[in-house]
Enzyme design. Structure first.
Site, PDB file in Angstrom:
ATOM      1  N   ARG A 112      32.434  42.386  26.683  1.00  0.00           N
ATOM      2  CA  ARG A 112      31.496  43.265  26.806  1.00  0.00           C
ATOM      3  C   ARG A 112      31.347  44.270  27.786  1.00  0.00           C
ATOM      4  O   ARG A 112      30.859  45.257  27.727  1.00  0.00           O
ATOM      5  CB  ARG A 112      30.044  42.721  26.503  1.00  0.00           C
ATOM      6  CG  ARG A 112      29.958  41.789  25.135  1.00  0.00           C
ATOM      7  CD  ARG A 112      28.594  41.142  25.113  1.00  0.00           C
ATOM      8  NE  ARG A 112      27.416  42.133  25.405  1.00  0.00           N
ATOM      9  CZ  ARG A 112      26.907  42.783  24.361  1.00  0.00           C
ATOM     10  NH1 ARG A 112      27.168  42.961  22.985  1.00  0.00           N
ATOM     11  NH2 ARG A 112      26.011  43.503  24.507  1.00  0.00           N
ATOM     12  N   HIS A 113      32.090  43.683  28.958  1.00  0.00           N
ATOM     13  CA  HIS A 113      32.233  44.728  30.304  1.00  0.00           C
ATOM     14  C   HIS A 113      33.294  45.422  30.067  1.00  0.00           C
ATOM     15  O   HIS A 113      34.386  45.338  30.230  1.00  0.00           O
ATOM     16  CB  HIS A 113      32.438  43.883  31.373  1.00  0.00           C
ATOM     17  CG  HIS A 113      31.053  42.894  31.504  1.00  0.00           C
ATOM     18  ND1 HIS A 113      30.181  43.212  32.449  1.00  0.00           N
ATOM     19  CD2 HIS A 113      30.898  41.547  31.040  1.00  0.00           C
ATOM     20  CE1 HIS A 113      28.992  42.257  32.331  1.00  0.00           C
ATOM     21  NE2 HIS A 113      29.797  41.148  31.765  1.00  0.00           N
ATOM     22  N   LEU A 213      36.455  47.637  41.939  1.00  0.00           N
ATOM     23  CA  LEU A 213      35.493  46.834  42.721  1.00  0.00           C
ATOM     24  C   LEU A 213      33.949  47.264  42.186  1.00  0.00           C
ATOM     25  O   LEU A 213      33.115  46.045  41.912  1.00  0.00           O
ATOM     26  CB  LEU A 213      35.353  47.007  44.198  1.00  0.00           C
ATOM     27  CG  LEU A 213      34.672  45.930  45.184  1.00  0.00           C
ATOM     28  CD1 LEU A 213      34.797  44.582  44.732  1.00  0.00           C
ATOM     29  CD2 LEU A 213      34.758  46.321  46.485  1.00  0.00           C
ATOM     30  N   HIS A 218      29.403  44.579  39.211  1.00  0.00           N
ATOM     31  CA  HIS A 218      28.286  44.688  38.020  1.00  0.00           C
ATOM     32  C   HIS A 218      28.663  43.392  37.133  1.00  0.00           C
ATOM     33  O   HIS A 218      27.670  42.775  36.718  1.00  0.00           O
ATOM     34  CB  HIS A 218      28.710  46.021  37.252  1.00  0.00           C
ATOM     35  CG  HIS A 218      27.695  45.902  35.998  1.00  0.00           C
ATOM     36  ND1 HIS A 218      26.228  46.197  36.024  1.00  0.00           N
ATOM     37  CD2 HIS A 218      27.913  45.819  34.751  1.00  0.00           C
ATOM     38  CE1 HIS A 218      25.673  46.067  35.001  1.00  0.00           C
ATOM     39  NE2 HIS A 218      26.709  46.093  34.155  1.00  0.00           N
ATOM     40  N   ARG A 223      27.304  37.608  35.411  1.00  0.00           N
ATOM     41  CA  ARG A 223      27.893  36.542  34.857  1.00  0.00           C
ATOM     42  C   ARG A 223      27.971  35.532  36.015  1.00  0.00           C
ATOM     43  O   ARG A 223      28.172  34.238  35.595  1.00  0.00           O
ATOM     44  CB  ARG A 223      29.237  37.093  34.593  1.00  0.00           C
ATOM     45  CG  ARG A 223      29.466  38.006  33.417  1.00  0.00           C
ATOM     46  CD  ARG A 223      28.558  37.647  32.150  1.00  0.00           C
ATOM     47  NE  ARG A 223      28.731  38.554  31.181  1.00  0.00           N
ATOM     48  CZ  ARG A 223      28.119  38.398  29.848  1.00  0.00           C
ATOM     49  NH1 ARG A 223      27.279  37.293  29.583  1.00  0.00           N
ATOM     50  NH2 ARG A 223      28.365  39.184  28.912  1.00  0.00           N
TER      51      ARG A 223
END
Length: 302
Positions: A112-113, A213, A218, A223
């Site tokens: 999802r990232h 980075l 994020h 997470r």
């Protein structure tokens, strides 16, 4: 953790033959190169390559700020300023490529990232290994009564044993059928790209994941948070340790201004100011919903 003999041989060969380079290296990251850090029961994270360090972040910032900035700010102070004021572009000058072995259901959360480059092991071409994530007993828990997307009390005794036995038996049975469907023992067999549909979501996959980075921070902010699902948090925690060695100034700024900081809405800021003036502030006169008021109380320690 399960490394194949071929993977271990590759790691040993790479670490035994260091190369000279004119590029900037980060000593803290060099010690992580190629090493596999174990995660969960069969997973790992290892650094394949990286670019940049704390100095690269400052170099990029000073290109836009103009010559002479370094004479009035040291590198750590500049990085903290950038993080504090959400100047994200300089952090994008650093990149890392990771080799990750993880259960498929964790990969589905991870993907999802989307601000990264991913190349996953293909079960269309290769046969997946018989490796499944089976949670440790302390992580086998019931559905939370207050959080629809989380777990609550840890299962105990016979109930925990019953659930674990189902997980193990179903994983083994699905893999047995997978092997039988693609069998070549005198049978035509099913194509691998179709046979894989029968595999459970706790089977392990692998991928290369390359990210800058800024976007890695994020990922970690979400997470490595205590509210994240344990399994993906275990991977995030390992990556946190790697990043802390790689870019220590940026990591400390990230901890202070993102990980351990709190975001206040306009209503929350107004309530803080009223409290400092000595006013009696309640949920009814705060302009916040009951849920937001509870979150505000947690932040300010009421």
């Amino acid at each position: 953790m399960s490394l194949s003999p071929e993977q271990q041989a590759e790691i040993d060969a790479l670490r035994a033959n260091p190369q000279q380079t004119l590029r900037t290296v980060a000593p803290g990251m060099e010690k992580h190169l190629y090493l596999a850090h174990p995660v969960l029961d069969h997973g790992f994270v290892r650094v394949i390559d990286y670019m940049g360090d704390d100095a690269a972040i400052c170099q990029a910032a000073r290109v836009s700020y103009g010559k002479g900035t370094k004479s009035v700010q040291n590198d750590e102070g500049l990085i903290r300023y950038l993080m504090r004021h959400w100047h994200s572009t300089p952090f994008e000058m650093c990149e890392v490529k990771l080799h990750v072995k993880l259960p498929v259901f964790v990969a589905r959360q991870w993907i999802r990232h989307r601000t990264a480059n991913v190349n996953e092991y293909s079960a269309r071409y290769s046969i997946l290994d018989r490796e499944f994530y089976i949670p440790a007993p302390e992580h086998v828990a019931a559905q939370s009564r207050v959080n629809n997307q989380g777990r609550g009390e840890v299962l105990q005794g016979d109930e925990a044993a019953r659930v674990l036995e189902i997980l193990k038996a179903d994983s083994a049975r699905c893999y047995d059928h997978y092997e039988q469907m693609i069998s070549q023992d005198g049978q035509q067999g099913l194509a691998r790209e179709l046979a894989r549909m029968n595999l459970p979501a706790n089977i392990y996959t692998q991928w290369y994941w390359k990210v800058d980075l800024h976007n890695l921070f994020h990922f970690l902010r979400l997470r490595a948070d205590a509210h994240a699902q344990y399994e993906i948090r275990a991977y995030a925690d390992v990556i946190c340790g790697i990043v802390a060695d790689w870019v220590p100034y940026a990591w400390r700024a990230f901890e202070d201004y993102r990980m351990n900081a709190a975001s206040l809405s306009a209503q929350m800021v107004d309530c803080v100011r009223r409290m400092l003036r000595g006013e009696q502030v309640t949920q009814e006169n705060s302009g916040m919903s009951a849920r937001e008021w509870r979150e505000f109380q947690d932040i300010v320690g009421l």
